[in-house]
Design an enzyme around this catalytic site. Structure first.
Site, mmCIF file in Angstrom:
data_model
loop_
_atom_site.group_PDB
_atom_site.id
_atom_site.type_symbol
_atom_site.label_atom_id
_atom_site.label_comp_id
_atom_site.label_asym_id
_atom_site.label_seq_id
_atom_site.Cartn_x
_atom_site.Cartn_y
_atom_site.Cartn_z
ATOM 1 N N ASP A 93 -8.067 -5.228 0.637
ATOM 2 C CA ASP A 93 -8.603 -6.125 -0.393
ATOM 3 C C ASP A 93 -8.220 -7.588 -0.170
ATOM 4 O OD1 ASP A 93 -10.065 -4.302 -1.821
ATOM 5 O OD2 ASP A 93 -8.428 -3.759 -3.161
ATOM 6 N N HIS A 107 0.860 -1.186 0.000
ATOM 7 C CA HIS A 107 0.000 0.000 0.000
ATOM 8 C C HIS A 107 0.887 1.224 0.000
ATOM 9 C CE1 HIS A 107 -3.037 2.917 1.181
ATOM 10 N NE2 HIS A 107 -3.938 2.013 0.863
HETATM 11 C C1 LIG Z 1 -8.150 -0.825 -1.290
HETATM 12 C C2 LIG Z 1 -6.981 -0.632 -2.233
HETATM 13 O O1 LIG Z 1 -7.123 -0.113 -3.303
HETATM 14 S S1 LIG Z 1 -5.510 -1.124 -1.617
HETATM 15 C C3 LIG Z 1 -4.465 -1.426 -3.027
HETATM 16 C C4 LIG Z 1 -4.853 -2.696 -3.726
HETATM 17 N N1 LIG Z 1 -3.862 -3.055 -4.736
HETATM 18 C C5 LIG Z 1 -3.142 -4.183 -4.655
HETATM 19 O O2 LIG Z 1 -3.268 -4.989 -3.744
HETATM 20 C C6 LIG Z 1 -2.190 -4.438 -5.802
HETATM 21 C C7 LIG Z 1 -0.847 -4.951 -5.323
HETATM 22 N N2 LIG Z 1 -0.083 -3.896 -4.697
HETATM 23 C C8 LIG Z 1 0.613 -2.990 -5.440
HETATM 24 O O3 LIG Z 1 0.663 -3.064 -6.667
HETATM 25 C C9 LIG Z 1 1.299 -1.850 -4.728
HETATM 26 O O4 LIG Z 1 1.717 -2.246 -3.444
HETATM 27 C C10 LIG Z 1 0.414 -0.594 -4.641
HETATM 28 C C11 LIG Z 1 -0.162 -0.229 -6.014
HETATM 29 C C12 LIG Z 1 -0.752 -0.827 -3.683
HETATM 30 C C13 LIG Z 1 1.257 0.566 -4.106
HETATM 31 O O5 LIG Z 1 2.170 0.883 -5.113
HETATM 32 P P1 LIG Z 1 3.466 1.792 -4.879
HETATM 33 O O6 LIG Z 1 3.297 2.620 -3.668
HETATM 34 O O7 LIG Z 1 3.729 2.490 -6.163
HETATM 35 O O8 LIG Z 1 4.599 0.745 -4.559
HETATM 36 P P2 LIG Z 1 5.530 0.041 -5.633
HETATM 37 O O9 LIG Z 1 4.723 -0.676 -6.645
HETATM 38 O O10 LIG Z 1 6.527 1.031 -6.110
HETATM 39 O O11 LIG Z 1 6.230 -1.027 -4.692
HETATM 40 C C14 LIG Z 1 7.429 -0.801 -3.926
HETATM 41 C C15 LIG Z 1 8.218 -2.109 -3.920
HETATM 42 O O12 LIG Z 1 7.449 -3.143 -3.317
HETATM 43 C C16 LIG Z 1 7.150 -4.166 -4.278
HETATM 44 N N3 LIG Z 1 5.738 -4.496 -4.147
HETATM 45 C C17 LIG Z 1 4.735 -3.655 -3.815
HETATM 46 N N4 LIG Z 1 3.569 -4.310 -3.775
HETATM 47 C C18 LIG Z 1 3.854 -5.582 -4.100
HETATM 48 C C19 LIG Z 1 3.065 -6.724 -4.225
HETATM 49 N N5 LIG Z 1 1.747 -6.660 -4.012
HETATM 50 N N6 LIG Z 1 3.673 -7.884 -4.566
HETATM 51 C C20 LIG Z 1 4.985 -7.942 -4.764
HETATM 52 N N7 LIG Z 1 5.805 -6.883 -4.655
HETATM 53 C C21 LIG Z 1 5.230 -5.713 -4.339
HETATM 54 C C22 LIG Z 1 7.401 -3.553 -5.642
HETATM 55 O O13 LIG Z 1 7.717 -4.509 -6.597
HETATM 56 C C23 LIG Z 1 8.532 -2.612 -5.329
HETATM 57 O O14 LIG Z 1 9.707 -3.373 -5.227
HETATM 58 P P3 LIG Z 1 11.095 -2.820 -5.824
HETATM 59 O O15 LIG Z 1 11.374 -1.589 -5.006
HETATM 60 O O16 LIG Z 1 12.026 -3.939 -5.596
HETATM 61 O O17 LIG Z 1 10.842 -2.502 -7.263
HETATM 62 O O1 LIG Z 2 -5.598 4.551 -0.292
HETATM 63 C C1 LIG Z 2 -5.332 3.956 -1.361
HETATM 64 O O2 LIG Z 2 -4.402 4.291 -2.124
HETATM 65 C C2 LIG Z 2 -6.109 2.770 -1.777
HETATM 66 C C3 LIG Z 2 -7.021 2.289 -0.702
HETATM 67 O O3 LIG Z 2 -6.603 1.617 0.218
HETATM 68 C C4 LIG Z 2 -8.414 2.691 -0.754
HETATM 69 O O4 LIG Z 2 -8.815 3.447 -1.645
HETATM 70 O O5 LIG Z 2 -9.186 2.286 0.141
#
Ligand SMILES: CC(=O)SCCNC(=O)CCNC(=O)[C@H](O)C(C)(C)COP(=O)(O)OP(=O)(O)OC[C@H]1O[C@@H](n2cnc3c(N)ncnc32)[C@H](O)[C@@H]1OP(=O)(O)O
Ligand SMILES: O=C([O-])CC(=O)C(=O)O
Length: 369
Positions: free
Chosen positions: A314, A262
């Site tokens: 989620d 996150h």
């Molecule tokens: C209610 C919601 O909407 S909550 C969000 C729901 N989304 C997800 O669960 C999708 C999976 N998670 C992700 O893609 C990300 O963690 C996000 C989109 C939530 C946040 O993205 P960002 O803040 O941009 O983090 P970013 O993607 O740069 O991740 C940072 C590091 O952690 C890693 N990482 C982050 N999330 C994950 C994951 N779910 N699985 C594996 N590795 C991950 C990335 O690969 C990155 O590694 P690196 O530095 O070696 O390249």
């Molecule tokens: O805050 C965020 O980036 C995503 C999230 O967890 C939400 O919308 O509930």
């Protein structure tokens, strides 16, 4: 060509707005909604309390809550033509796209679309919150070739929503847990979808347009779409060991595991996920079936060990939806329905104190003279 400011990919840490609506206070581990802690509210209050908090600025008295529920019920029925339009959609349409199309069409029924006043926007928010359960469930049913279901006004808001989805009268526990999910999903500061809605609203565009854009944002699996992706991943395997193997393979291939990580809570578990994990425990105990819980807990341990990453809302919401008997393609549309309360509060705030969003870029293209 001049490079002006340091570019921050994904606008991480950038302040996009001043808001009186909500704040993720990571130092205090609180999700603040209009001065209240969402996690505390999830234990003692229900979704409609938070709707009132978001739109009226305070928790409702019991009389105000009855009035709020009655108001939403007045908007349960959709214009007939909206259903007719949904029936025209190609059958492979994603339910989020159907929901988006329905919300977009509702603007055509607004007799005073140019009125951006807080009171007019608030009435629209209540109308949308009343419309959304019926729209969400029936847009999915139409795509499945199923009959339209009518809302049941003798049930509570959440019991009606859940019973329209499952076709059964939910138990008290099921209603409580579904309502808690709606509450936890209701508002979360400045995620991509809220930013999208505020950017659209900042052109003086209307609330329907802002929400239509927000549905499209929420659909993506880096955001709301993750809950569906988590359930598909859990359904791909049959045992805890197979689930661990699947996750390890994904990590080896540098794939992201949905439901983890996150932007704001990167080094800790999303506090909402902790609440929903408890709900999963309750549902598993009631069903006498711990398999999903054990798989999720094993996945949680594995991700902490391998990546130092923690579940977001989620991750645990997906198996809870599953145990409530909700079809997977409805997981994200339900998230959007719940988030409508927060999104409308943000659009109202944006319209009240507006300056158009118009950032700049650092040009890295072909040289020019
Ligand atoms: C209610 C919601 O909407 S909550 C969000 C729901 N989304 C997800 O669960 C999708 C999976 N998670 C992700 O893609 C990300 O963690 C996000 C989109 C939530 C946040 O993205 P960002 O803040 O941009 O983090 P970013 O993607 O740069 O991740 C940072 C590091 O952690 C890693 N990482 C982050 N999330 C994950 C994951 N779910 N699985 C594996 N590795 C991950 C990335 O690969 C990155 O590694 P690196 O530095 O070696 O390249
Ligand atoms: O805050 C965020 O980036 C995503 C999230 O967890 C939400 O919308 O509930």
């Amino acid at each position: 060509m001049t490079i002006k400011e340091k570019y921050v990919p994904g606008l991480e840490g950038v302040i996009a707005s001043e808001t009186a609506i909500s704040f993720l206070d990571t130092a205090k581990e609180k999700i603040i909604i209009k001065g209240e802690d969402l996690i505390a509210l999830s234990k003692n209050n229900d979704y409609l309390d938070v709707v009132n908090l978001l739109l009226e600025g305070e928790l409702p008295s019991s009389l105000e809550k009855v009035a709020l529920e009655d108001k939403l019920k007045q908007h349960y029925d959709l214009p007939e033509k909206v259903i007719e339009l949904l029936k025209l959609l190609p059958k492979q349409t994603h339910p989020m796209d159907a929901q988006r199309t329905g919300i977009s069409m509702l603007s055509g029924y607004d007799d005073d679309l140019d009125d951006r006043s807080p009171s007019a926007n608030k009435e629209r928010a209540y109308q949308l919150l009343g419309n959304l359960p019926t729209l969400t469930v029936n847009s999915y049913r139409v795509l499945q070739g199923q009959e339209i279901v009518a809302p049941k006004k003798d049930l509570s808001y959440s019991a009606n929503f859940l019973s329209m989805i499952t076709g059964k009268l939910p138990t008290e526990l099921e209603t409580k847990i579904f309502d808690q999910l709606l509450l936890l999903y209701s508002e979360h500061e400045m995620p991509n979808s809220t930013f999208t809605a505020r950017v659209i609203a900042s052109t003086q565009s209307d609330i329907y347009g802002a929400l239509t854009g927000a549905v499209a944002s929420l659909k993506g699996n880096l955001h709301g779409g993750a809950n569906e992706a988590v359930m598909y991943m859990l359904n791909d395997v049959k045992t805890v060991a197979e689930f661990e193997e699947l996750m390890l393979k994904k990590l080896q291939k540098k794939e992201k595991i949905m439901g983890f990580g996150h932007r704001v809570y990167m080094k800790k578990m999303d506090p909402r996920a902790l609440i929903v994990k408890k709900a999963l425990k309750e549902l598993s105990a009631q069903a006498g079936d711990d398999l999903l819980l054990e798989m999720c807990e094993a996945g949680e341990r594995l991700m902490e060990r391998e990546k130092g990453l923690y579940p977001n809302l989620d991750y645990y919401a997906a198996p809870v939806y599953w145990m409530l008997g909700i079809p997977i393609p409805l997981y994200t549309p339900i998230f959007f329905s719940a988030r409508t309360a927060g999104l409308c509060a943000h659009v109202i705030e944006q319209h009240e104190n507006n300056r158009i969003f118009r950032p700049r870029v650092n040009y890295i293209g072909k040289a020019y003279s």
